[in-house]
Scaffold this motif. Structure first.
Motif, PDB file in Angstrom:
ATOM      1  N   ASP A  35       0.869  -1.175   0.000  1.00  0.00           N
ATOM      2  CA  ASP A  35       0.000   0.000   0.000  1.00  0.00           C
ATOM      3  C   ASP A  35       0.904   1.222   0.000  1.00  0.00           C
ATOM      4  O   ASP A  35       1.439   1.623   1.037  1.00  0.00           O
ATOM      5  CB  ASP A  35      -0.908  -0.012   1.225  1.00  0.00           C
ATOM      6  N   LEU A  36       1.104   1.824  -1.180  1.00  0.00           N
ATOM      7  CA  LEU A  36       2.007   2.968  -1.307  1.00  0.00           C
ATOM      8  C   LEU A  36       1.476   4.197  -0.580  1.00  0.00           C
ATOM      9  O   LEU A  36       2.256   4.969  -0.017  1.00  0.00           O
ATOM     10  CB  LEU A  36       2.266   3.282  -2.784  1.00  0.00           C
ATOM     11  N   GLU A  37       0.157   4.378  -0.561  1.00  0.00           N
ATOM     12  CA  GLU A  37      -0.418   5.544   0.118  1.00  0.00           C
ATOM     13  C   GLU A  37      -0.201   5.484   1.626  1.00  0.00           C
ATOM     14  O   GLU A  37       0.107   6.496   2.252  1.00  0.00           O
ATOM     15  CB  GLU A  37      -1.918   5.664  -0.194  1.00  0.00           C
ATOM     16  N   ALA A  38      -0.355   4.307   2.212  1.00  0.00           N
ATOM     17  CA  ALA A  38      -0.171   4.156   3.657  1.00  0.00           C
ATOM     18  C   ALA A  38       1.271   3.809   4.018  1.00  0.00           C
ATOM     19  O   ALA A  38       1.608   3.717   5.193  1.00  0.00           O
ATOM     20  CB  ALA A  38      -1.099   3.062   4.190  1.00  0.00           C
ATOM     21  N   SER A  39       2.105   3.617   2.987  1.00  0.00           N
ATOM     22  CA  SER A  39       3.508   3.219   3.194  1.00  0.00           C
ATOM     23  C   SER A  39       3.618   1.952   4.034  1.00  0.00           C
ATOM     24  O   SER A  39       4.386   1.875   4.992  1.00  0.00           O
ATOM     25  CB  SER A  39       4.316   4.347   3.840  1.00  0.00           C
ATOM     26  N   THR A  40       2.818   0.939   3.662  1.00  0.00           N
ATOM     27  CA  THR A  40       2.845  -0.322   4.402  1.00  0.00           C
ATOM     28  C   THR A  40       3.039  -1.503   3.463  1.00  0.00           C
ATOM     29  O   THR A  40       2.662  -1.458   2.286  1.00  0.00           O
ATOM     30  CB  THR A  40       1.544  -0.556   5.197  1.00  0.00           C
ATOM     31  N   ILE A  41       3.634  -2.540   4.005  1.00  0.00           N
ATOM     32  CA  ILE A  41       3.763  -3.823   3.324  1.00  0.00           C
ATOM     33  C   ILE A  41       3.135  -4.860   4.254  1.00  0.00           C
ATOM     34  O   ILE A  41       3.462  -4.915   5.435  1.00  0.00           O
ATOM     35  CB  ILE A  41       5.241  -4.187   3.066  1.00  0.00           C
ATOM     36  N   THR A  42       2.228  -5.662   3.721  1.00  0.00           N
ATOM     37  CA  THR A  42       1.613  -6.729   4.498  1.00  0.00           C
ATOM     38  C   THR A  42       2.169  -8.060   4.008  1.00  0.00           C
ATOM     39  O   THR A  42       2.038  -8.385   2.829  1.00  0.00           O
ATOM     40  CB  THR A  42       0.076  -6.712   4.340  1.00  0.00           C
ATOM     41  N   VAL A  43       2.807  -8.793   4.911  1.00  0.00           N
ATOM     42  CA  VAL A  43       3.372 -10.090   4.550  1.00  0.00           C
ATOM     43  C   VAL A  43       2.297 -11.140   4.754  1.00  0.00           C
ATOM     44  O   VAL A  43       1.905 -11.441   5.879  1.00  0.00           O
ATOM     45  CB  VAL A  43       4.630 -10.411   5.394  1.00  0.00           C
ATOM     46  N   ARG A  44       1.813 -11.687   3.638  1.00  0.00           N
ATOM     47  CA  ARG A  44       0.784 -12.724   3.694  1.00  0.00           C
ATOM     48  C   ARG A  44       1.339 -14.084   3.306  1.00  0.00           C
ATOM     49  O   ARG A  44       0.722 -15.105   3.543  1.00  0.00           O
ATOM     50  CB  ARG A  44      -0.361 -12.367   2.755  1.00  0.00           C
ATOM     51  N   GLY A  45       2.492 -14.073   2.658  1.00  0.00           N
ATOM     52  CA  GLY A  45       3.077 -15.319   2.188  1.00  0.00           C
ATOM     53  C   GLY A  45       4.563 -15.167   1.974  1.00  0.00           C
ATOM     54  O   GLY A  45       5.138 -14.098   2.167  1.00  0.00           O
ATOM     55  N   GLN A  46       5.169 -16.279   1.589  1.00  0.00           N
ATOM     56  CA  GLN A  46       6.592 -16.274   1.290  1.00  0.00           C
ATOM     57  C   GLN A  46       6.854 -17.267   0.174  1.00  0.00           C
ATOM     58  O   GLN A  46       6.101 -18.219  -0.005  1.00  0.00           O
ATOM     59  CB  GLN A  46       7.396 -16.633   2.526  1.00  0.00           C
ATOM     60  N   LEU A  47       7.904 -17.021  -0.584  1.00  0.00           N
ATOM     61  CA  LEU A  47       8.284 -17.938  -1.640  1.00  0.00           C
ATOM     62  C   LEU A  47       9.075 -19.063  -1.003  1.00  0.00           C
ATOM     63  O   LEU A  47      10.107 -18.839  -0.370  1.00  0.00           O
ATOM     64  CB  LEU A  47       9.119 -17.221  -2.704  1.00  0.00           C
ATOM     65  N   LEU A  48       8.581 -20.281  -1.149  1.00  0.00           N
ATOM     66  CA  LEU A  48       9.212 -21.442  -0.547  1.00  0.00           C
ATOM     67  C   LEU A  48       9.127 -22.587  -1.543  1.00  0.00           C
ATOM     68  O   LEU A  48       8.045 -22.945  -1.989  1.00  0.00           O
ATOM     69  CB  LEU A  48       8.492 -21.806   0.758  1.00  0.00           C
ATOM     70  N   ASP A  49      10.282 -23.117  -1.924  1.00  0.00           N
ATOM     71  CA  ASP A  49      10.343 -24.210  -2.908  1.00  0.00           C
ATOM     72  C   ASP A  49       9.619 -23.850  -4.202  1.00  0.00           C
ATOM     73  O   ASP A  49       8.906 -24.676  -4.781  1.00  0.00           O
ATOM     74  CB  ASP A  49       9.762 -25.503  -2.317  1.00  0.00           C
ATOM     75  N   GLY A  50       9.789 -22.590  -4.639  1.00  0.00           N
ATOM     76  CA  GLY A  50       9.217 -22.158  -5.905  1.00  0.00           C
ATOM     77  C   GLY A  50       7.731 -21.859  -5.871  1.00  0.00           C
ATOM     78  O   GLY A  50       7.143 -21.559  -6.905  1.00  0.00           O
ATOM     79  N   GLN A  51       7.106 -21.934  -4.709  1.00  0.00           N
ATOM     80  CA  GLN A  51       5.676 -21.675  -4.582  1.00  0.00           C
ATOM     81  C   GLN A  51       5.437 -20.643  -3.491  1.00  0.00           C
ATOM     82  O   GLN A  51       6.165 -20.622  -2.505  1.00  0.00           O
ATOM     83  CB  GLN A  51       4.945 -22.965  -4.194  1.00  0.00           C
ATOM     84  N   ILE A  52       4.426 -19.821  -3.666  1.00  0.00           N
ATOM     85  CA  ILE A  52       4.084 -18.867  -2.617  1.00  0.00           C
ATOM     86  C   ILE A  52       3.220 -19.595  -1.592  1.00  0.00           C
ATOM     87  O   ILE A  52       2.170 -20.145  -1.908  1.00  0.00           O
ATOM     88  CB  ILE A  52       3.345 -17.649  -3.177  1.00  0.00           C
ATOM     89  N   GLN A  53       3.729 -19.644  -0.370  1.00  0.00           N
ATOM     90  CA  GLN A  53       3.051 -20.314   0.731  1.00  0.00           C
ATOM     91  C   GLN A  53       2.533 -19.251   1.699  1.00  0.00           C
ATOM     92  O   GLN A  53       3.195 -18.253   1.931  1.00  0.00           O
ATOM     93  CB  GLN A  53       4.038 -21.214   1.500  1.00  0.00           C
ATOM     94  N   ARG A  54       1.385 -19.486   2.274  1.00  0.00           N
ATOM     95  CA  ARG A  54       0.849 -18.581   3.297  1.00  0.00           C
ATOM     96  C   ARG A  54       1.766 -18.632   4.507  1.00  0.00           C
ATOM     97  O   ARG A  54       2.338 -19.685   4.813  1.00  0.00           O
ATOM     98  CB  ARG A  54      -0.562 -18.989   3.727  1.00  0.00           C
ATOM     99  N   THR A  55       1.910 -17.518   5.209  1.00  0.00           N
ATOM    100  CA  THR A  55       2.726 -17.507   6.407  1.00  0.00           C
ATOM    101  C   THR A  55       2.058 -18.352   7.471  1.00  0.00           C
ATOM    102  O   THR A  55       0.837 -18.529   7.476  1.00  0.00           O
ATOM    103  CB  THR A  55       2.955 -16.072   6.923  1.00  0.00           C
TER     104      THR A  55
END
Length: 127
Positions: free
Chosen positions: A103-123
């Motif tokens: 969110d560029l307006e709020a200057s925030t990044i929300t981490v919902r997942g991560q790249l793990l073994d070539g796939q995006i996994q939920r945290t």
């Protein structure tokens, strides 16, 4: 169990690995109880001989060290490196970002997942 922990520690195995070994062994013993192979676990109760974790020697980078790393980074990687340095994101978290996570307006990044073994996994947790 105490003997196993003591022998691994005496061999110089890192305390974190010794603790993981005890945890895994305890999980196996608990499964054996669930499957009625054992009546009680040899891991029952807290182990008195678990090694102490060494003090962390983590030191945040100084401003000139941050700048040196940015300057040493190829131009096409700089935005990613700067984002990690400014936010504390791990590599997998950075590569797992999607457009809706920023969110560029709020200057925030929300981490919902991560790249793990070539796939995006939920945290694992909702931080």
């Amino acid at each position: 169990m105490e003997e196993l922990i003591a022998s691994r520690s005496a061999l110089g195995v890192h305390p974190r690995q010794v603790i993981k070994l005890r945890t895994r062994f305890s999980q196996v013993m608990n499964a054996a109880i669930d499957w009625e192979y054992l009546a009680t676990s040899p891991c029952a109760g807290r182990s008195r001989s678990l090694p102490k974790m060494p003090e962390s020697s983590f030191r945040p980078l100084l401003d000139d060290e941050v700048q040196a790393r940015i300057e040493a980074t190829p131009e096409w990687w700089r935005l990613a490196v700067m984002t990690c340095l400014a936010s504390g994101l791990r590599r997998g978290e950075l590569f797992g970002l999607q457009v809706q996570d920023v969110d560029l307006e709020a200057s925030t990044i929300t981490v919902r997942g991560q790249l793990l073994d070539g796939q995006i996994q939920r945290t694992k947790t909702s931080a």
